[in-house]
Design a protein around this motif. Sequence first.
Motif, short mmCIF file in Angstrom:
data_model
loop_
_atom_site.label_atom_id
_atom_site.label_comp_id
_atom_site.label_asym_id
_atom_site.label_seq_id
_atom_site.Cartn_x
_atom_site.Cartn_y
_atom_site.Cartn_z
N LEU A 87 -15.76 -5.29 5.23
CA LEU A 87 -15.28 -6.55 4.67
C LEU A 87 -14.93 -6.37 3.19
N GLU A 88 -15.77 -5.64 2.47
CA GLU A 88 -15.50 -5.38 1.05
C GLU A 88 -14.21 -4.57 0.88
N GLY A 89 -14.03 -3.56 1.74
CA GLY A 89 -12.80 -2.77 1.66
C GLY A 89 -11.57 -3.60 1.94
N GLY A 90 -11.66 -4.50 2.92
CA GLY A 90 -10.52 -5.37 3.21
C GLY A 90 -10.20 -6.29 2.05
N ASP A 99 -7.37 2.32 -4.04
CA ASP A 99 -8.11 3.59 -4.03
C ASP A 99 -9.57 3.39 -3.62
N GLU A 100 -10.22 2.37 -4.19
CA GLU A 100 -11.62 2.11 -3.83
C GLU A 100 -11.72 1.68 -2.37
N LEU A 128 -3.34 -0.26 4.56
CA LEU A 128 -3.25 0.35 3.22
C LEU A 128 -2.17 1.41 3.20
N GLN A 129 -2.16 2.28 4.21
CA GLN A 129 -1.18 3.36 4.24
C GLN A 129 0.24 2.83 4.43
N TYR A 130 0.38 1.75 5.18
CA TYR A 130 1.71 1.16 5.36
C TYR A 130 2.25 0.62 4.04
N HIS A 131 1.40 -0.05 3.28
CA HIS A 131 1.85 -0.58 1.99
C HIS A 131 2.08 0.52 0.97
#
Length: 583
Positions: A87-90, A99-100, A128-131
Amino acid sequence: MKLPSGNPMKPLMLLLISVFFLSVNAVANPVLVAYSEAEIEQQRQQLAYGEVLFHYYSQDYFSALIGQSYLRHQSNRLALSADGRVLEGGMLLSYGVADEAYTIFDQLLATNQPELTANRAWYYLAKLQYHKSNNTAALQSLSNVSGNIPADLHPQYHYLASLLNISGLHLTAAEGFLQGALKDTPYYPYLVFNIAIAKLRQGDTAAAARGLHEVAAIAGISVETAVLADRARHGLAQIAIGNKNYAEAWFQLQDIRTTGLYSNRGLLSYAWAAIKLKDFNQAVAALMALDNRSIAIAEVQEAKVLLGHLYEQQKAPRMALKHYLLAEKEFKHGVNLVNQAKAIIAKQDVPREFVTNLEAIMDESDWYGSQPTVDYSKLTPFLIDLMASNAFQETLRELADLYAIQKNLNYWHGQKQQHLLVVNNRDSIKAYNRVREVRDSSRNVSEQLAEQFAEFNLYTLVLEPEQKKRFTALQQSTGKQLVLLNSRINQLEQLKKPYVQLPENKVLVTDTHRRISQLQQRTDGYIRRLEPVMRQLVDAELDKHLDRMSYYWAQARLAKARLYDTTLMTLDQAKQGQQAVDS
């Protein structure tokens, strides 16, 4: 019967109340004993983590991240759990801290996690990779999602999968969800459109047409869906043109708005469809509408050359020559604009001003209010397509963050002397002496004012009642001010000695200044490395415009020369014919 004095019923009432509370405690105590300290602590942690979830579902990611970080440092089990970290990563990803977020997902996916947790992490990693414009890695990450998907991620997952063109089983699953849980979500029309395009690429034109017709039917919901509906109608027209059904294509193109984002493509396709139907008047009308628009638009450039060619086909060489001459002039002006734009982007401070005035350059109505220092009117028309690029948007976002960090670091670096003054004990003593002088002076002034105020009150005693009322408000206000002044003086008198800074404070301030200088150097280095990337992206886009306009410019000049030659040959033939008649 007379009751004795002292009311003997009172002790009886107290006894009954005591028995009642004892009975309640007898029932309540076993329930309280049933909760252990561990269970109470668990409920306390759940209650604390509930605030993070509240901010998360309110899409207030900044507040949610603050709460998440605080609870993680407080060893909250929910914040430290795999689900909490995902959830924090999202949230970090939504807030732009890529990066984090990547580090969190990478650490979690390196260990065995429950299916739902792993699928959520793989989805966020793919997003993340798509953006980051790394579609290959994003496709690979999304392919690792298997089994059950968290319910709240169903719409986003299928939408991202449709953007990455996952075919096969995903299309079947997505079509099933479209009729169920995804029907009422904002992603629904976009999913239908993306699936229709995927079907078209697979050669299933019938299924693609059904999806595009459904998207075109929901045009009135919002401005965004109206743009999507224009795209759907344009897609239906392209399918019809591919089947050589120009009447159907012309019918679909008629419903595309003439002022929307896809109006340029719609008008050009409309003109071509009309030409195929031999309806040249409709084609000329569409091309004339395009002819009045910015030369920076690719469809406008093609329309300028096509308009002259259409007049040639109608055996109107004079009109064709006129439009070729106008087109040549416009292309020359357009090439000059591109060269001016390239000169502007090469200036030293343009990337910073570009990011700062981003809203101004994308919104013409706001240019006069923001007053950008660079003539962005020469730069804006050529960057419309580039603004839709994930790579360019990511570069702008990172540059904006770096500029903001640099601004804050420069501010704190400018406060260096102020910090040193605060931690200098000698200056503290001087300040204390000045405060003591001000305090003594204020005490003398307060005593003088009190005496004058007392005399003023005595003078008012001899006045008539009506006259006294005129001074009542002044007396009350002055009295309050004197009380406030005395209160401040009393606070200053409590200062018995100057504040002495701790020895370690100087070391802390010095170390902070050193770290600020280091961070300034790092930030400046990142900016120097990222600004050329932005310049390269803009230059590449401008080169596309330059190559295309140079090509059409050459076509217009060749057509002009051909018409001149044809006209001269016609005149020579007429002259020779006249000479033959005269002889």
